[in-house]
Design an enzyme around this catalytic site. Structure first.
Site, PDB file in Angstrom:
ATOM      1  N   ILE A  66       0.832  -1.226   0.000  1.00 16.67           N
ATOM      2  CA  ILE A  66       0.000   0.000   0.000  1.00 16.67           C
ATOM      3  C   ILE A  66       0.858   1.264   0.000  1.00 16.67           C
ATOM      4  CG2 ILE A  66      -0.252   0.198   2.527  1.00 16.67           C
ATOM      5  CD1 ILE A  66      -3.242   0.995   1.920  1.00 16.67           C
ATOM      6  N   SER A 120       3.584  -9.158 -14.521  1.00 18.99           N
ATOM      7  CA  SER A 120       4.262  -8.055 -15.209  1.00 18.99           C
ATOM      8  C   SER A 120       4.609  -8.383 -16.659  1.00 18.99           C
ATOM      9  CB  SER A 120       5.555  -7.753 -14.447  1.00 18.99           C
ATOM     10  OG  SER A 120       6.440  -7.008 -15.247  1.00 18.99           O
ATOM     11  N   GLU A 168       7.281  -7.677 -17.878  1.00 20.22           N
ATOM     12  CA  GLU A 168       8.688  -8.117 -17.865  1.00 20.22           C
ATOM     13  C   GLU A 168       8.789  -9.617 -18.099  1.00 20.22           C
ATOM     14  OE1 GLU A 168      11.379  -5.384 -18.062  1.00 20.22           O
ATOM     15  OE2 GLU A 168      12.183  -7.169 -17.100  1.00 20.22           O
ATOM     16  N   TYR A 224      14.296 -10.441 -11.732  1.00 21.28           N
ATOM     17  CA  TYR A 224      12.949  -9.935 -11.451  1.00 21.28           C
ATOM     18  C   TYR A 224      11.919 -10.625 -12.355  1.00 21.28           C
ATOM     19  CZ  TYR A 224       8.895  -6.817 -11.587  1.00 21.28           C
ATOM     20  OH  TYR A 224       7.608  -6.323 -11.560  1.00 21.28           O
TER      21      TYR A 224
HETATM   22  P1  NAP Z   1       6.524   0.004  -5.768  1.00 22.93           P
HETATM   23  O1  NAP Z   1       6.120   1.433  -5.864  1.00 22.93           O
HETATM   24  O2  NAP Z   1       7.969  -0.333  -5.802  1.00 22.93           O
HETATM   25  O3  NAP Z   1       5.903  -0.585  -4.400  1.00 22.93           O
HETATM   26  C1  NAP Z   1       6.260  -1.844  -3.906  1.00 22.93           C
HETATM   27  C2  NAP Z   1       5.583  -2.082  -2.571  1.00 22.93           C
HETATM   28  O4  NAP Z   1       5.927  -3.389  -2.078  1.00 22.93           O
HETATM   29  C3  NAP Z   1       5.980  -1.092  -1.466  1.00 22.93           C
HETATM   30  O5  NAP Z   1       4.823  -0.742  -0.747  1.00 22.93           O
HETATM   31  C4  NAP Z   1       6.922  -1.942  -0.597  1.00 22.93           C
HETATM   32  O6  NAP Z   1       6.966  -1.531   0.742  1.00 22.93           O
HETATM   33  C5  NAP Z   1       6.246  -3.286  -0.697  1.00 22.93           C
HETATM   34  N1  NAP Z   1       7.100  -4.431  -0.289  1.00 22.93           N
HETATM   35  C6  NAP Z   1       8.274  -4.804  -0.849  1.00 22.93           C
HETATM   36  N2  NAP Z   1       8.735  -5.895  -0.237  1.00 22.93           N
HETATM   37  C7  NAP Z   1       7.844  -6.253   0.731  1.00 22.93           C
HETATM   38  C8  NAP Z   1       7.773  -7.294   1.700  1.00 22.93           C
HETATM   39  N3  NAP Z   1       8.717  -8.224   1.818  1.00 22.93           N
HETATM   40  N4  NAP Z   1       6.700  -7.358   2.529  1.00 22.93           N
HETATM   41  C9  NAP Z   1       5.736  -6.423   2.449  1.00 22.93           C
HETATM   42  N5  NAP Z   1       5.759  -5.386   1.558  1.00 22.93           N
HETATM   43  C10 NAP Z   1       6.800  -5.303   0.721  1.00 22.93           C
HETATM   44  O7  NAP Z   1       5.812  -0.857  -6.913  1.00 22.93           O
HETATM   45  P2  NAP Z   1       4.532  -0.503  -7.839  1.00 22.93           P
HETATM   46  O8  NAP Z   1       5.023   0.201  -9.077  1.00 22.93           O
HETATM   47  O9  NAP Z   1       3.453   0.101  -7.018  1.00 22.93           O
HETATM   48  O10 NAP Z   1       4.115  -1.962  -8.336  1.00 22.93           O
HETATM   49  C11 NAP Z   1       3.183  -2.756  -7.602  1.00 22.93           C
HETATM   50  C12 NAP Z   1       3.300  -4.209  -8.025  1.00 22.93           C
HETATM   51  O11 NAP Z   1       3.029  -4.328  -9.422  1.00 22.93           O
HETATM   52  C13 NAP Z   1       4.686  -4.834  -7.838  1.00 22.93           C
HETATM   53  O12 NAP Z   1       4.489  -6.200  -7.519  1.00 22.93           O
HETATM   54  C14 NAP Z   1       5.340  -4.725  -9.216  1.00 22.93           C
HETATM   55  O13 NAP Z   1       6.337  -5.707  -9.367  1.00 22.93           O
HETATM   56  C15 NAP Z   1       4.125  -4.951 -10.093  1.00 22.93           C
HETATM   57  N6  NAP Z   1       4.161  -4.330 -11.419  1.00 22.93           N
HETATM   58  C16 NAP Z   1       4.385  -2.990 -11.544  1.00 22.93           C
HETATM   59  C17 NAP Z   1       4.357  -2.403 -12.805  1.00 22.93           C
HETATM   60  C18 NAP Z   1       4.604  -0.928 -12.985  1.00 22.93           C
HETATM   61  O14 NAP Z   1       4.853  -0.517 -14.124  1.00 22.93           O
HETATM   62  N7  NAP Z   1       4.487  -0.117 -11.943  1.00 22.93           N
HETATM   63  C19 NAP Z   1       4.076  -3.191 -13.942  1.00 22.93           C
HETATM   64  C20 NAP Z   1       3.823  -4.564 -13.759  1.00 22.93           C
HETATM   65  C21 NAP Z   1       3.847  -5.116 -12.504  1.00 22.93           C
HETATM   66  P3  NAP Z   1       8.018  -0.431   1.277  1.00 22.93           P
HETATM   67  O15 NAP Z   1       7.351   0.889   1.062  1.00 22.93           O
HETATM   68  O16 NAP Z   1       8.177  -0.816   2.700  1.00 22.93           O
HETATM   69  O17 NAP Z   1       9.281  -0.566   0.463  1.00 22.93           O
HETATM   70  N1  GDD Z   2      15.644   2.910 -14.504  1.00 17.03           N
HETATM   71  C1  GDD Z   2      16.310   3.349 -15.582  1.00 17.03           C
HETATM   72  N2  GDD Z   2      17.282   4.309 -15.414  1.00 17.03           N
HETATM   73  N3  GDD Z   2      16.017   2.831 -16.801  1.00 17.03           N
HETATM   74  C2  GDD Z   2      16.693   3.325 -17.877  1.00 17.03           C
HETATM   75  C3  GDD Z   2      17.671   4.309 -17.760  1.00 17.03           C
HETATM   76  C4  GDD Z   2      17.992   4.823 -16.461  1.00 17.03           C
HETATM   77  O1  GDD Z   2      18.849   5.693 -16.305  1.00 17.03           O
HETATM   78  N4  GDD Z   2      18.143   4.573 -19.012  1.00 17.03           N
HETATM   79  C5  GDD Z   2      17.488   3.789 -19.864  1.00 17.03           C
HETATM   80  N5  GDD Z   2      16.605   3.024 -19.186  1.00 17.03           N
HETATM   81  C6  GDD Z   2      15.730   1.993 -19.778  1.00 17.03           C
HETATM   82  C7  GDD Z   2      15.902   0.606 -19.123  1.00 17.03           C
HETATM   83  O2  GDD Z   2      17.087  -0.031 -19.633  1.00 17.03           O
HETATM   84  C8  GDD Z   2      14.599  -0.052 -19.538  1.00 17.03           C
HETATM   85  O3  GDD Z   2      14.736  -0.626 -20.825  1.00 17.03           O
HETATM   86  C9  GDD Z   2      13.589   1.107 -19.616  1.00 17.03           C
HETATM   87  O4  GDD Z   2      14.367   2.317 -19.547  1.00 17.03           O
HETATM   88  C10 GDD Z   2      12.544   1.117 -18.510  1.00 17.03           C
HETATM   89  O5  GDD Z   2      13.206   0.979 -17.253  1.00 17.03           O
HETATM   90  P1  GDD Z   2      12.413   1.162 -15.857  1.00 17.03           P
HETATM   91  O6  GDD Z   2      11.673   2.458 -15.851  1.00 17.03           O
HETATM   92  O7  GDD Z   2      13.417   0.934 -14.761  1.00 17.03           O
HETATM   93  O8  GDD Z   2      11.280   0.043 -15.899  1.00 17.03           O
HETATM   94  P2  GDD Z   2      11.305  -1.508 -16.321  1.00 17.03           P
HETATM   95  O9  GDD Z   2      10.604  -1.600 -17.641  1.00 17.03           O
HETATM   96  O10 GDD Z   2      12.643  -2.098 -16.187  1.00 17.03           O
HETATM   97  O11 GDD Z   2      10.402  -2.167 -15.179  1.00 17.03           O
HETATM   98  C11 GDD Z   2       9.148  -1.563 -14.764  1.00 17.03           C
HETATM   99  O12 GDD Z   2       8.095  -2.074 -15.549  1.00 17.03           O
HETATM  100  C12 GDD Z   2       7.842  -3.487 -15.390  1.00 17.03           C
HETATM  101  C13 GDD Z   2       6.686  -3.841 -16.327  1.00 17.03           C
HETATM  102  O13 GDD Z   2       7.202  -4.149 -17.598  1.00 17.03           O
HETATM  103  C14 GDD Z   2       8.961  -1.865 -13.275  1.00 17.03           C
HETATM  104  O14 GDD Z   2       7.871  -1.132 -12.801  1.00 17.03           O
HETATM  105  C15 GDD Z   2       8.686  -3.338 -13.036  1.00 17.03           C
HETATM  106  O15 GDD Z   2       8.354  -3.542 -11.655  1.00 17.03           O
HETATM  107  C16 GDD Z   2       7.510  -3.748 -13.928  1.00 17.03           C
HETATM  108  O16 GDD Z   2       7.203  -5.105 -13.741  1.00 17.03           O
END
Ligand code: NAP
Ligand code: GDD
Length: 331
Positions: free
Chosen positions: A10, A124, A126, A148
């Site tokens: 959350i 995801s 990913e 991941y």
């Molecule tokens: P986020 O901002 O990094 O939030 C992650 C949350 O998980 C935080 O509240 C963190 O708590 C909590 N957490 C981590 N380890 C834990 C543990 N061992 N026990 C309890 N809580 C824990 O991630 P988000 O972007 O909101 O993403 C939410 C979910 O969707 C994740 O599972 C992510 O992998 C997945 N996802 C995200 C995306 C995206 O683009 N955002 C896309 C696909 C899937 P703390 O605050 O204590 O660190």
């Molecule tokens: N973080 C980051 N920092 N990424 C960079 C940078 C940099 O300076 N420069 C280039 N990139 C490129 C990464 O190599 C990647 O290809 C792309 O930007 C996106 O990176 P992120 O924003 O870190 O996201 P992600 O795609 O690796 O992962 C996020 O999306 C996933 C869903 O496809 C995360 O939110 C994952 O938790 C989530 O599952």
């Protein structure tokens, strides 16, 4: 009677938007927090009087069983994870414990305490990694490219397996990248919009990035949490891809974000080889036609709208309090 929901994660980006959505639907919201030496409630500060926070950890089976037994939720949204891809190469074991076995612990706790609880698992895009087809849908084979991604494939299949083995209502939302002003500063969208605002305000001059050629299908987090809720209200649990269907490069993102404040990105962006990943996911674009047809879901914010929203929010934040800007993200 109002419904009760537990949200793990959350305090994260999605958790905060989902809590808002469920509160607007009159849910009783219980958020899971892990113990930290200081509170980490920045994203949910505005909701703090309306949600109940309970301690538990995905690493601790008993804490999850106790939580579910005491709260007895109708719905359980498992959003907690180690979510930053580069960190998964530094801590592959811990990533597996949180993201893979952590999900097994949640499934076991639900199965033992009350198998009627509906579970949402945060899968995801990913998982598609080195993509086998374009665009990616629910039937596209997985080819993860990071610890991941591998951990999320395990979590995905253990969710499917518990659904098929024990008849649980367990859904897996395969969400493509979604962003917002609440996105962590280490992710590329927010890293860029924060840097653009700093440079515009004279608080920084350069921004170091890695692979500018990577393409992602970026949407708005507020739209994506609606899809999570919709998946949980169906007769039958099924998996859904959630995506905009439009892909852009990191270079497009940089150009748009700098251009929005009248800056030329070429004068500020440097390339840092340390930010190139050991294995890259080059091109993601999702096909969410199943969700659009069955759930009636569709995104409301396009790429340009998202980038502008995030740059403007960072400008407002840093203009209001430049002295608390904090360090620039180096990830
Ligand atoms: P986020 O901002 O990094 O939030 C992650 C949350 O998980 C935080 O509240 C963190 O708590 C909590 N957490 C981590 N380890 C834990 C543990 N061992 N026990 C309890 N809580 C824990 O991630 P988000 O972007 O909101 O993403 C939410 C979910 O969707 C994740 O599972 C992510 O992998 C997945 N996802 C995200 C995306 C995206 O683009 N955002 C896309 C696909 C899937 P703390 O605050 O204590 O660190
Ligand atoms: N973080 C980051 N920092 N990424 C960079 C940078 C940099 O300076 N420069 C280039 N990139 C490129 C990464 O190599 C990647 O290809 C792309 O930007 C996106 O990176 P992120 O924003 O870190 O996201 P992600 O795609 O690796 O992962 C996020 O999306 C996933 C869903 O496809 C995360 O939110 C994952 O938790 C989530 O599952």
């Amino acid at each position: 009677m109002s419904k009760r929901a537990i949200i793990t994660g959350i305090t994260g980006q999605d958790g905060s938007y989902l809590a808002e959505l469920l509160l607007s639907k009159e849910y009783e919201v219980v958020g899971v927090v892990r113990r930290t030496s200081a509170p980490n409630y920045g994203r949910i500060q505005h909701l703090i009087d309306r949600v109940t926070l309970r301690p538990a950890d995905l690493l601790d089976q008993l804490s999850l069983i106790r939580l579910i037994d005491e709260v007895r939720p109708h719905e359980f949204y498992n959003l907690a994870a180690m979510s930053f891809v580069p960190a998964s190469w530094d801590q592959p074991m811990l990533t597996g414990e949180f993201n893979a076995q952590g999900v097994t612990r949640v499934l076991e706790a639900i199965r033992q305490v009350d198998p009627k609880i509906h579970l949402y698992q945060a899968s995801s895009s990913e998982m598609f990694g080195k993509v086998r087809e374009v665009p990616q849908n629910e039937l596209t084979p997985f080819y993860p490219r990071s610890p991941y991604g591998v951990s999320k494939v395990f979590a995905h299949y253990i969710t499917v397996n518990y659904r098929e083995s024990y008849d649980l209502y367990a859904v897996s939302g395969i969400l493509f990248n979604h962003e917002s002003p609440r996105r962590g500063l280490e992710f590329v969208t927010r890293k860029i919009t924060d840097a653009v605002a700093r440079i515009k305000l004279g608080l920084a001059t350069t921004l170091a990035l890695g692979n500018l050629d990577a393409h992602r299908d970026w949407g708005f987090a507020g739209d994506y949490v609606k899809a999570m809720w919709m998946m949980m209200q169906r007769e039958r649990a099924e998996d859904y891809v959630i995506a905009t269907g439009v892909s852009h490069s990191v270079r497009d993102l940089v150009e748009l974000a700098f251009g929005h404040v009248g800056l030329d990105w070429r004068k500020h962006v440097t390339l840092d080889p340390k930010l190139i990943r050991p294995a890259e996911v080059e091109h993601l674009v999702g096909d969410s036609s199943k969700a659009r047809a069955q759930l009636g879901w569709e995104p409301t914010v396009d790429f340009a709208g998202l980038v502008k929203m995030m740059v403007d929010a960072d400008l407002d934040r840093l203009t209001a309090a430049p002295q608390v800007a904090g360090p620039v993200s180096t990830s």
